[in-house]
Design a protein around this motif. Sequence first.
Motif, PDB file in Angstrom:
ATOM      1  N   VAL A 144       7.810  -7.796  -5.424  1.00 59.90           N
ATOM      2  CA  VAL A 144       8.748  -7.292  -4.422  1.00 59.90           C
ATOM      3  C   VAL A 144       8.507  -5.809  -4.182  1.00 59.90           C
ATOM      4  N   GLY A 145       8.643  -5.387  -2.918  1.00 57.16           N
ATOM      5  CA  GLY A 145       8.577  -3.964  -2.587  1.00 57.16           C
ATOM      6  C   GLY A 145       7.236  -3.547  -2.017  1.00 57.16           C
ATOM      7  N   ALA A 146       7.115  -2.227  -1.808  1.00 60.78           N
ATOM      8  CA  ALA A 146       5.895  -1.667  -1.225  1.00 60.78           C
ATOM      9  C   ALA A 146       4.714  -1.869  -2.166  1.00 60.78           C
ATOM     10  N   LYS A 147       3.511  -1.958  -1.577  1.00 58.14           N
ATOM     11  CA  LYS A 147       2.300  -2.167  -2.356  1.00 58.14           C
ATOM     12  C   LYS A 147       1.266  -1.096  -2.012  1.00 58.14           C
ATOM     13  N   PRO A 148       0.356  -0.798  -2.932  1.00 61.33           N
ATOM     14  CA  PRO A 148      -0.678   0.202  -2.655  1.00 61.33           C
ATOM     15  C   PRO A 148      -1.504  -0.158  -1.426  1.00 61.33           C
ATOM     16  N   LEU A 149      -1.870   0.848  -0.648  1.00 62.83           N
ATOM     17  CA  LEU A 149      -2.640   0.741   0.601  1.00 62.83           C
ATOM     18  C   LEU A 149      -1.814   0.209   1.768  1.00 62.83           C
ATOM     19  N   GLN A 150      -0.525  -0.008   1.564  1.00 63.11           N
ATOM     20  CA  GLN A 150       0.322  -0.492   2.660  1.00 63.11           C
ATOM     21  C   GLN A 150       0.570   0.629   3.663  1.00 63.11           C
ATOM     22  N   ILE A 151       0.435   0.299   4.937  1.00 58.98           N
ATOM     23  CA  ILE A 151       0.654   1.248   6.027  1.00 58.98           C
ATOM     24  C   ILE A 151       1.920   0.849   6.784  1.00 58.98           C
ATOM     25  N   ARG A 152       2.685   1.868   7.188  1.00 59.37           N
ATOM     26  CA  ARG A 152       3.870   1.632   8.022  1.00 59.37           C
ATOM     27  C   ARG A 152       3.840   2.628   9.180  1.00 59.37           C
ATOM     28  N   PHE A 153       3.798   2.110  10.404  1.00 57.08           N
ATOM     29  CA  PHE A 153       3.704   2.970  11.580  1.00 57.08           C
ATOM     30  C   PHE A 153       5.081   3.457  12.023  1.00 57.08           C
ATOM     31  N   ALA A 154       5.110   4.666  12.600  1.00 61.14           N
ATOM     32  CA  ALA A 154       6.359   5.221  13.113  1.00 61.14           C
ATOM     33  C   ALA A 154       6.803   4.497  14.380  1.00 61.14           C
ATOM     34  N   ASP A 155       5.848   4.073  15.172  1.00 61.85           N
ATOM     35  CA  ASP A 155       6.137   3.331  16.407  1.00 61.85           C
ATOM     36  C   ASP A 155       6.603   1.925  16.028  1.00 61.85           C
ATOM     37  N   GLU A 156       7.844   1.573  16.373  1.00 65.25           N
ATOM     38  CA  GLU A 156       8.420   0.295  15.953  1.00 65.25           C
ATOM     39  C   GLU A 156       7.653  -0.896  16.515  1.00 65.25           C
ATOM     40  N   ALA A 157       7.232  -0.823  17.773  1.00 62.15           N
ATOM     41  CA  ALA A 157       6.487  -1.927  18.385  1.00 62.15           C
ATOM     42  C   ALA A 157       5.141  -2.113  17.695  1.00 62.15           C
ATOM     43  N   LEU A 158       4.476  -0.995  17.411  1.00 63.84           N
ATOM     44  CA  LEU A 158       3.188  -1.052  16.731  1.00 63.84           C
ATOM     45  C   LEU A 158       3.351  -1.598  15.314  1.00 63.84           C
ATOM     46  N   GLU A 159       4.430  -1.176  14.641  1.00 64.63           N
ATOM     47  CA  GLU A 159       4.699  -1.656  13.285  1.00 64.63           C
ATOM     48  C   GLU A 159       4.964  -3.166  13.281  1.00 64.63           C
ATOM     49  N   ALA A 160       5.719  -3.639  14.279  1.00 63.48           N
ATOM     50  CA  ALA A 160       6.004  -5.074  14.371  1.00 63.48           C
ATOM     51  C   ALA A 160       4.718  -5.870  14.569  1.00 63.48           C
ATOM     52  N   ALA A 161       3.808  -5.360  15.396  1.00 66.07           N
ATOM     53  CA  ALA A 161       2.530  -6.031  15.617  1.00 66.07           C
ATOM     54  C   ALA A 161       1.668  -6.001  14.359  1.00 66.07           C
ATOM     55  N   ALA A 162       1.665  -4.863  13.660  1.00 66.63           N
ATOM     56  CA  ALA A 162       0.851  -4.714  12.452  1.00 66.63           C
ATOM     57  C   ALA A 162       1.311  -5.659  11.345  1.00 66.63           C
ATOM     58  N   ALA A 163       2.617  -5.905  11.294  1.00 65.45           N
ATOM     59  CA  ALA A 163       3.162  -6.772  10.253  1.00 65.45           C
ATOM     60  C   ALA A 163       2.771  -8.229  10.448  1.00 65.45           C
ATOM     61  N   LYS A 164       2.288  -8.554  11.648  1.00 69.83           N
ATOM     62  CA  LYS A 164       1.941  -9.953  11.954  1.00 69.83           C
ATOM     63  C   LYS A 164       0.443 -10.160  12.148  1.00 69.83           C
ATOM     64  N   THR A 165      -0.307  -9.086  12.143  1.00 69.21           N
ATOM     65  CA  THR A 165      -1.739  -9.184  12.432  1.00 69.21           C
ATOM     66  C   THR A 165      -2.556  -9.088  11.139  1.00 69.21           C
ATOM     67  N   PRO A 166      -3.255 -10.134  10.774  1.00 69.22           N
ATOM     68  CA  PRO A 166      -4.034 -10.084   9.534  1.00 69.22           C
ATOM     69  C   PRO A 166      -5.291  -9.238   9.678  1.00 69.22           C
ATOM     70  N   TYR A 167      -5.715  -8.690   8.534  1.00 72.50           N
ATOM     71  CA  TYR A 167      -6.979  -7.957   8.492  1.00 72.50           C
ATOM     72  C   TYR A 167      -8.128  -8.952   8.367  1.00 72.50           C
ATOM     73  N   THR A 168      -9.306  -8.501   8.743  1.00 72.52           N
ATOM     74  CA  THR A 168     -10.537  -9.236   8.461  1.00 72.52           C
ATOM     75  C   THR A 168     -11.335  -8.426   7.445  1.00 72.52           C
ATOM     76  N   THR A 169     -12.277  -9.065   6.774  1.00 72.69           N
ATOM     77  CA  THR A 169     -13.011  -8.397   5.712  1.00 72.69           C
ATOM     78  C   THR A 169     -14.496  -8.694   5.804  1.00 72.69           C
ATOM     79  N   ASN A 170     -15.294  -7.810   5.234  1.00 70.12           N
ATOM     80  CA  ASN A 170     -16.736  -8.028   5.211  1.00 70.12           C
ATOM     81  C   ASN A 170     -17.163  -8.916   4.041  1.00 70.12           C
TER      82      ASN A 170
END
Length: 535
Positions: free
Chosen positions: A119-145
């Motif tokens: 539970v709670g914040a995790k290392p490397l977690q990003i939170r944007f000041a822009d609420e719309a951008l933050e909402a999109a970021a919370a639903k968009t998965p990362y891709t990896t190499n």
Amino acid sequence: MLEKFTPNQRLLVAVALSFAFFIGYTTIFPPKASNNDTNVTKALEAKEASVSKPSTEPIQSASSAPVDVKTVSTDTLTTITAKEFTLKIDTLGRIASVILSDKKHNGKDGKLSELIPAVGAKPLQIRFADEALEAAAAKTPYTTNTTNIVLGENGKSTLTLTQNLPEMTVVKTVTFFADGHYEAKISLSNEKRYSLYLGQHPQIIEQMMTVVGGMVYSGDNLTTIFKDGDVEGRSLFTDVHLISAFDQYYATMMYGFDPATQITVERDVKNNPLIYLEGTQNFTFNGYIGPKDHKALAAIDPVLPHAIEYGWFTFVAAPIFKVLMWLHGIFGNWGWSIIALTILIRILLYPLTYKGMVSMQKIKEIAPRIKEVQEKYKGDPARMNAAVMEMYKKHGANPLGGCLPLILQIPVFFAIYRVLLNAVELQGAPWMLWVTDLSRMDPYFILPILMGATMYYQQKITPSNFTDPLQEKIFKFLPIIFTFFFFTFPAGLVLYWFVNNLFSIGQQYLVNKQFEAARAARHEAHLAEKHHEKD
């Protein structure tokens, strides 16, 4: 009743009560903050300066409201495996799990230690000041190499995480090392305000015998501690060298960022510290997640050992631990190193403890005369005290002589208490026979019982001037009380106190023999003088 106690008897009561208070208070209500700089005024000025000039306002707008970083269930994106740990990155580009492989870190239930709370914040977690951008970021998965990395003993490997958002692209480039640290860079295609979270501290509940929470190491050796459950408002820092979220043995750290970076500490919904950094478009930093092992941290970066903090007595505890590590380099066993450390401390304090014991013996010798003086002037306290002091002076007995050595030993003991309580190096470290883990309590209570027995014997051979049977009974119970205190203490700490008692007994025995010999010589001289007078 206390007014009838001698100065040494009163001090013993004070030592016992202060010992009980210190252990109980620091366990239940650990100190909120401490600093490694002996100049407290200078440290406070440094803190005020860092708080008074933040680079920007924090992203959260209501400083009085607790911050709730919601937990999002995600899948594992990449797994990094090394000899000492297994680390997992989730689909939101966060470090979601760090499990230590060495069984010495296992809990009482035998399960491997998980350093990242669910539970709670995790290392490397990003939170944007822009609420719309933050909402999109919370639903968009990362891709990896890559989805799987295996690190050799001294290996390293770079992982690239990419998140494609409607307005921008986020790239996290992280190089992981086998010793538990990592080097990271966060790049945004467009400049946007965001916070980068340190993450919550490890929660190995059974080991929480000391302060847990967050730490900011900044300025000129200023360490600021934020204790769990006791965070109020918001604190801002710049010129920060290291931030840490820690428990007794483990920590999540970030370091190596630009001194102009603003660090914010706020309270979460449980009034625990929530630490985050104000990121930039191209932001570089380093991190570490793992045990607070002094040598391992120093090998990674000289700033990391500052995350090992001993509370009020850090200025004494830090050099004591360095001596303990030096002794371990000689003996190769932490138990024998603790015994050797005890011997060194006893040698260092020998002149003081010797003077104290001699003073107590002198007071015992003149006790009958002191009693006569007190009876003679019992109606005139001022005259009685003057006469008693004159008696002390005449016979070279200092009523505070036995107090000073004990008072000087109190910070030393408390420092060793904090060292042995916080030393992850003692985890799984055996001494001999039944003591297989110096970081845990003696499973058979042999060391605490031996400690209590030696304390009782030391009490018997130490001069005392009890005039009230009730006083004597109270002091006889002290070894029992201390024994029960030590039942749950780490075996390494009990070992120190037991060996310390043995040396006290030996020193007291020698002083007693010395005074017995002196008394016998005076008695023989007195008899010879009488015989000479008869002749």
